[in-house]
Design a protein around this motif. Structure first.
Motif, PDB file in Angstrom:
ATOM      1  N   GLN A   7      16.838  31.581  79.999  1.00 56.25           N
ATOM      2  CA  GLN A   7      17.677  30.391  79.899  1.00 56.25           C
ATOM      3  C   GLN A   7      16.923  29.263  79.215  1.00 56.25           C
ATOM      4  O   GLN A   7      17.516  28.450  78.501  1.00 56.25           O
ATOM      5  CB  GLN A   7      18.137  29.956  81.298  1.00 56.25           C
ATOM      6  CG  GLN A   7      19.051  30.963  81.981  1.00 56.25           C
ATOM      7  CD  GLN A   7      20.222  31.379  81.108  1.00 56.25           C
ATOM      8  OE1 GLN A   7      20.834  30.552  80.441  1.00 56.25           O
ATOM      9  NE2 GLN A   7      20.521  32.664  81.097  1.00 56.25           N
ATOM     10  N   THR A 173      24.875  32.567  84.141  1.00 55.85           N
ATOM     11  CA  THR A 173      25.217  31.148  84.094  1.00 55.85           C
ATOM     12  C   THR A 173      26.702  30.893  84.300  1.00 55.85           C
ATOM     13  O   THR A 173      27.102  29.780  84.637  1.00 55.85           O
ATOM     14  CB  THR A 173      24.803  30.531  82.751  1.00 55.85           C
ATOM     15  OG1 THR A 173      25.578  31.135  81.697  1.00 55.85           O
ATOM     16  CG2 THR A 173      23.326  30.759  82.480  1.00 55.85           C
ATOM     17  N   GLN A 175      28.849  30.908  81.899  1.00 49.28           N
ATOM     18  CA  GLN A 175      29.286  30.115  80.755  1.00 49.28           C
ATOM     19  C   GLN A 175      29.170  30.907  79.459  1.00 49.28           C
ATOM     20  O   GLN A 175      28.297  31.767  79.313  1.00 49.28           O
ATOM     21  CB  GLN A 175      28.407  28.864  80.586  1.00 49.28           C
ATOM     22  CG  GLN A 175      28.712  27.706  81.492  1.00 49.28           C
ATOM     23  CD  GLN A 175      27.865  26.504  81.112  1.00 49.28           C
ATOM     24  OE1 GLN A 175      26.633  26.568  81.099  1.00 49.28           O
ATOM     25  NE2 GLN A 175      28.500  25.398  80.802  1.00 49.28           N
ATOM     26  N   LEU A 180      27.644  25.828  76.627  1.00 48.97           N
ATOM     27  CA  LEU A 180      26.368  25.190  76.935  1.00 48.97           C
ATOM     28  C   LEU A 180      25.957  24.248  75.815  1.00 48.97           C
ATOM     29  O   LEU A 180      25.554  23.101  76.059  1.00 48.97           O
ATOM     30  CB  LEU A 180      25.296  26.264  77.140  1.00 48.97           C
ATOM     31  CG  LEU A 180      23.840  25.780  77.218  1.00 48.97           C
ATOM     32  CD1 LEU A 180      23.647  24.895  78.442  1.00 48.97           C
ATOM     33  CD2 LEU A 180      22.888  26.961  77.251  1.00 48.97           C
TER      34      LEU A 180
END
Length: 213
Positions: A7, A173, A175, A180
């Protein structure tokens, strides 16, 4: 390399996307939109489930082959990712230059990160197609050497008859990666007042970043 490091890499890419997009906006000037501009803002059609199934299998084979000369540009569409990353509040001209700024920049894609992780010994498996937000996606599972695991759903578009990754969804996540980056751009640029009538004021982004470091 764990989920947190992954990430972090994606966040770094996101900041690069923000910078490239902002730089593109800053160079737009005041000209009117052209037919080429309108084409820049066109979204590719999404591939069928059958096409996604075949593309996913071929992509998995390429990634697992650990070919150091793998042509990442042949399997991704950065301009389409940029389109999906556009936050609200930009004029059409600003959107055009954001997309071009990202598309023309030398920023790594998720596929490159996965390739590097497979090289490091992480276990990649193609799980076939799934459905995400009403569209077929190619689902991959990545088991990390440290014991972590993540799943990636790749959204595939078609350009000139060829399938390309246009976005990816991380189950870790919850997403799309474009979501993001849209958040990064909104918080890092728009909400700090760098976009207004004076588009050239985006030059202040670098100065502000230096001031904060």
């Amino acid at each position: 390399m764990g989920n947190r490091e992954t990430q972090g890499k994606l966040l770094a890419i996101g900041m690069a996307v923000v910078a490239l997009g902002a730089a593109g906006i800053g160079s737009m000037g005041g000209r009117e939109l052209t037919p080429e501009d309108a084409e820049t803002l066109e979204s590719l059609p999404i591939a069928s489930a059958e096409r996604v199934e075949v593309f996913g299998a071929v992509l998995a084979e390429q990634l697992l082959s650990l070919d150091p000369e793998m042509d990442f540009a042949a399997v991704v569409a950065p301009d389409q990712f940029a389109l999906r990353s556009l936050p609200p509040g930009l004029s059409l001209a600003q959107q055009v230059h954001f997309v071009r700024g990202v598309d023309e920049g030398d920023n790594p894609q998720l596929i490159e990160i996965i390739h590097a992780r497979v090289e490091d010994g992480d276990d990649l498996r193609y799980l076939g197609t799934a459905v995400r937000d009403g569209n077929p996606v190619a689902r991959f599972r990545l088991i990390l050497l440290d014991g972590g695991v993540d799943y990636y759903d790749l959204l595939v578009g078609v350009r000139d008859g060829e399938p390309l990754v246009v976005d990816s969804f991380s189950l870790a996540t919850g997403q799309w990666h474009s979501e993001l980056y849209a958040e990064l751009f909104r918080f890092g640029v728009l909400e700090r007042g760098f976009v207004g009538d004076d588009i050239g004021s985006l030059d202040r982004i670098g100065e502000a970043a230096r001031d904060e470091n």
